[in-house]
Structures are given as C-alpha cells and as structure tokens.
Design a protein around this motif. Structure first.
Motif, mmCIF file in Angstrom:
data_model
loop_
_atom_site.group_PDB
_atom_site.id
_atom_site.type_symbol
_atom_site.label_atom_id
_atom_site.label_comp_id
_atom_site.label_asym_id
_atom_site.label_seq_id
_atom_site.Cartn_x
_atom_site.Cartn_y
_atom_site.Cartn_z
ATOM 1 N N THR A 86 26.052 -4.848 -0.490
ATOM 2 C CA THR A 86 25.740 -5.979 -1.361
ATOM 3 C C THR A 86 26.896 -6.966 -1.387
ATOM 4 N N VAL A 87 28.099 -6.466 -1.515
ATOM 5 C CA VAL A 87 29.278 -7.335 -1.534
ATOM 6 C C VAL A 87 29.422 -8.062 -0.202
ATOM 7 N N ARG A 88 29.227 -7.337 0.892
ATOM 8 C CA ARG A 88 29.375 -7.958 2.210
ATOM 9 C C ARG A 88 28.385 -9.109 2.394
ATOM 10 N N LEU A 89 27.112 -8.871 2.081
ATOM 11 C CA LEU A 89 26.115 -9.935 2.213
ATOM 12 C C LEU A 89 26.402 -11.052 1.221
ATOM 13 N N GLY A 90 26.782 -10.686 -0.006
ATOM 14 C CA GLY A 90 27.075 -11.702 -1.014
ATOM 15 C C GLY A 90 28.190 -12.632 -0.589
ATOM 16 N N LYS A 91 29.218 -12.100 0.059
ATOM 17 C CA LYS A 91 30.325 -12.933 0.519
ATOM 18 C C LYS A 91 29.872 -13.900 1.615
ATOM 19 N N HIS A 92 28.973 -13.442 2.481
ATOM 20 C CA HIS A 92 28.422 -14.342 3.502
ATOM 21 C C HIS A 92 27.619 -15.467 2.854
ATOM 22 N N ILE A 93 26.780 -15.092 1.891
ATOM 23 C CA ILE A 93 25.852 -16.055 1.288
ATOM 24 C C ILE A 93 26.584 -17.059 0.405
ATOM 25 N N GLU A 94 27.574 -16.631 -0.351
ATOM 26 C CA GLU A 94 28.233 -17.556 -1.267
ATOM 27 C C GLU A 94 28.960 -18.673 -0.531
ATOM 28 N N LYS A 95 29.400 -18.391 0.700
ATOM 29 C CA LYS A 95 30.093 -19.413 1.490
ATOM 30 C C LYS A 95 29.169 -20.561 1.887
ATOM 31 N N LEU A 96 27.857 -20.304 1.853
ATOM 32 C CA LEU A 96 26.888 -21.309 2.304
ATOM 33 C C LEU A 96 26.641 -22.395 1.265
ATOM 34 N N GLY A 97 26.945 -22.092 -0.017
ATOM 35 C CA GLY A 97 26.798 -23.118 -1.044
ATOM 36 C C GLY A 97 25.599 -22.959 -1.948
ATOM 37 N N VAL A 98 25.075 -21.743 -2.085
ATOM 38 C CA VAL A 98 23.960 -21.527 -3.010
ATOM 39 C C VAL A 98 24.436 -21.689 -4.450
ATOM 40 N N ARG A 99 23.494 -21.997 -5.337
ATOM 41 C CA ARG A 99 23.840 -22.146 -6.756
ATOM 42 C C ARG A 99 24.167 -20.810 -7.409
ATOM 43 N N ALA A 100 23.470 -19.764 -6.961
ATOM 44 C CA ALA A 100 23.648 -18.446 -7.556
ATOM 45 C C ALA A 100 23.044 -17.412 -6.622
ATOM 46 N N VAL A 101 23.352 -16.148 -6.896
ATOM 47 C CA VAL A 101 22.714 -15.055 -6.177
ATOM 48 C C VAL A 101 22.113 -14.095 -7.187
ATOM 49 N N SER A 102 21.082 -13.380 -6.759
ATOM 50 C CA SER A 102 20.543 -12.306 -7.589
ATOM 51 C C SER A 102 20.826 -10.984 -6.893
ATOM 52 N N VAL A 103 20.935 -9.929 -7.710
ATOM 53 C CA VAL A 103 21.259 -8.606 -7.186
ATOM 54 C C VAL A 103 20.315 -7.588 -7.813
ATOM 55 N N ILE A 104 19.492 -6.984 -6.985
ATOM 56 C CA ILE A 104 18.562 -5.958 -7.437
ATOM 57 C C ILE A 104 19.319 -4.662 -7.694
ATOM 58 N N THR A 105 18.744 -3.782 -8.503
ATOM 59 C CA THR A 105 19.342 -2.449 -8.650
ATOM 60 C C THR A 105 19.215 -1.708 -7.323
ATOM 61 N N PRO A 106 20.150 -0.835 -6.997
ATOM 62 C CA PRO A 106 19.945 0.040 -5.835
ATOM 63 C C PRO A 106 18.635 0.813 -5.994
ATOM 64 N N TRP A 107 18.058 1.221 -4.885
ATOM 65 C CA TRP A 107 16.770 1.899 -4.942
ATOM 66 C C TRP A 107 16.851 3.284 -4.300
ATOM 67 N N PHE A 108 15.815 4.035 -4.446
ATOM 68 C CA PHE A 108 15.627 5.389 -3.915
ATOM 69 C C PHE A 108 16.415 6.421 -4.716
ATOM 70 N N ALA A 109 17.715 6.232 -4.871
ATOM 71 C CA ALA A 109 18.525 7.165 -5.663
ATOM 72 C C ALA A 109 18.453 6.783 -7.137
ATOM 73 N N THR A 110 18.149 7.752 -7.990
ATOM 74 C CA THR A 110 18.109 7.497 -9.424
ATOM 75 C C THR A 110 19.530 7.496 -9.973
ATOM 76 N N LEU A 111 19.926 6.374 -10.571
ATOM 77 C CA LEU A 111 21.291 6.214 -11.047
ATOM 78 C C LEU A 111 21.363 6.269 -12.567
#
Length: 295
Positions: A86-111
């Motif tokens: 998530t951090v790796r993709l987020g760092k790529h995306i934030e450089k592009l100039g989006v207003r914000a990002v959303s982050v889903i909860t991890p899936w499959f594993a119950t946390l």
C-alpha cells in the motif's frame, strides 16, 4: 478545509479487445463525467482494482489526471493487501498530483482492531497526500468501526472515510465521529444513501452508478446545494429503482460496465469473471429503455 466534496464517480477502467487499458476510452469517460459536474475516483471496485497490477493502477491514475486537467478533482484508491505494498503504490500515486487517496482495509486475513489501526497509521505516516479510509466489510472481511475510526481520525493525515458498508447505521456512526473532528469528513459509498448522506453530514459521495447516470447522481447534490430537497429526493428515488433493478442481475461493478457498453460507450469487457447471458443483457436493456437512459 477539506478539498474532497461533491460527487466523485468510481470510474470504470476500459479495456481494449486484447485486454490492455484503453486510454482513449478512459479519457472519454472522464470527460463525460466532467460534463455532468462530477469528479473522478479511480482504481476502486468499479475500476476493477483487484484485477489491475501496480503499473496499471498508476497508468489509470495518470490518464484520469491528464483527461481531467485542472477542472476536475481526481482521487485514487491505493489500498493493497499488505502495508508495504500500500505504501509503495501510494508513493507512486501521490507524485502524480491526485487530491487524495483512499485505502481499503486489508482483506482475506481477519485483523484485530489494533492491527487495523497500526496499518492505517503506517500508511498515513508514509504519505504526504491526504488519506481516506475505505470501509467495505462485505468484500474484505474487516470492519472499520466508529471506535477504530475515532482513533485514526486523530492522525493529521487521515482526513476522512468512504463508508461502503451499505447501511444508514454504519454511515451515521461515522458522521458522529466527524462531528468530533474539524478536519475529518465522511464520503457516502452506497448509491442508495446519496441523498440522506448529504442531508445528514457527508460532504461527498463516491458513486458507481454515476458511470451509467452521471447527470442524475450530480443532480442530487446540485439540488441540495440549491436548497431544493424535494427535487433531490425525487432524483434519489429514481436512482434507487435503477439500482435495485440493475444490481440484482449480477456482481454490480460488472453490471455497471456492461450497462455503459450498452449505452453506446465501448469500455470493453470486465476482468471480473461474470458471464452475462442474453437474458441478463435483455434485463439491462429493459432498464435503459424503461428509464430512458442516455449515454
């Protein structure tokens, strides 16, 4: 001041016949939403993020930003199953100039709650772009409760939540959290709750059905801005009928994409493994005809 307001369309990701991202078709869809007054939310469930690799998600975001220009806000979903991804993709995306990002909860594993809190805090710590939580427990198996979100809202870079749990009770719980923080807001996820969300505390909505009926979804927000609640509620009633008829056919994001194709836009086949029968197609065509839907 929060800069994520109004209608955001959870835009479909068009594919070419060979299965590649169709940039021309995606630009056309961004412009179509822009003409209706809507902003863009890319790489969400309707954008088939489960079926896109990291490079494709980055490219989708680039195309949406290029097509939108400076007139339409673009928000991108970056949630992955692990914190590091998530951090790796987020760092790529934030450089592009989006207003914000959303982050889903991890899936499959119950946390456990403390594990969800640690995940989101680590992502928010690593990114400079505003982060919005994304709650959709039916798909992930993990639920963001108001208690968890109250703790996360204290983080200076966590600015709000997109709630797609599907119930008013869930959305209301997050409205109550937002009332305790001046810089934390709620975005309505379910298309059935757009009107009520706006009237009772949400500052924006992220709509899948806006891919099919962009002007109608925007009209709910516009009428409310004009203090015409009766008109907004009437449009919401139409949206609810269309939604009920379409979403009962098959997995709703695949139905949305199929309907966009049947409206005359070539956005390609869904990567979701949904096989539409002729009867399914006829049902979608009947909704398009009965409600006089236009591309």
């Amino acid at each position: 001041m929060n800069n994520i307001t109004g209608v955001y369309t959870a835009i479909v990701t068009p594919f070419s016949p060979s299965g590649e991202i169709d940039g021309v078709a995606l630009r056309e869809q961004v412009k179509r939403q822009q003409q209706a007054g809507n902003n863009i939310f890319c790489n969400g469930t309707n954008g088939e993020f489960f079926m896109l690799n990291e490079h494709e998600k980055t490219r989708v975001t680039e195309i949406c930003l290029e097509a939108a220009g400076g007139d339409t806000g673009v928000m991108s979903h970056v949630g992955e199953i692990s914190t590091s991804a998530t951090v790796r993709l987020g760092k790529h995306i934030e450089k592009l100039g989006v207003r914000a990002v959303s982050v889903i909860t991890p899936w499959f594993a119950t946390l456990r709650p403390q594990e969800l809190i640690a995940h989101f805090r680590a992502v928010a710590d690593a990114l400079t772009v505003p982060v919005y939580l994304y709650n959709i427990p039916a798909r992930t198996g993990n639920t963001l409760t108001p208690e968890i979100v109250r703790e996360l809202a204290e983080h200076p870079n966590i600015k709000g939540i997109k709630d797609s749990a599907g119930s008013w009770e869930s959305l209301q719980g997050f409205h109550e959290v937002s009332q305790q923080f001046s810089d934390f807001s709620v975005l309505t996820g379910p298309d059935s709750l757009i009107y009520r969300g706006f009237t009772e505390g949400s500052i924006g909505c992220i709509s899948g059905i806006a891919n099919i009926i962009p002007a109608q979804v925007n009209a709910v927000y516009r009428h409310l801005q004009e203090k015409n609640a009766a008109a907004a509620e009437a449009v919401q009633a139409d949206i609810n009928q269309i939604r009920t008829l379409l979403y009962g056919i098959a997995f709703s994001p695949a139905v949305v994409k199929k309907a966009v194709n049947l409206l005359g836009y070539n956005v390609g086949e869904s990567r979701y493994p949904v096989d539409f029968t002729q009867d399914d197609t006829n049902k979608i065509l009947a909704v398009i005809k009965d409600f006089n839907l236009r591309g």
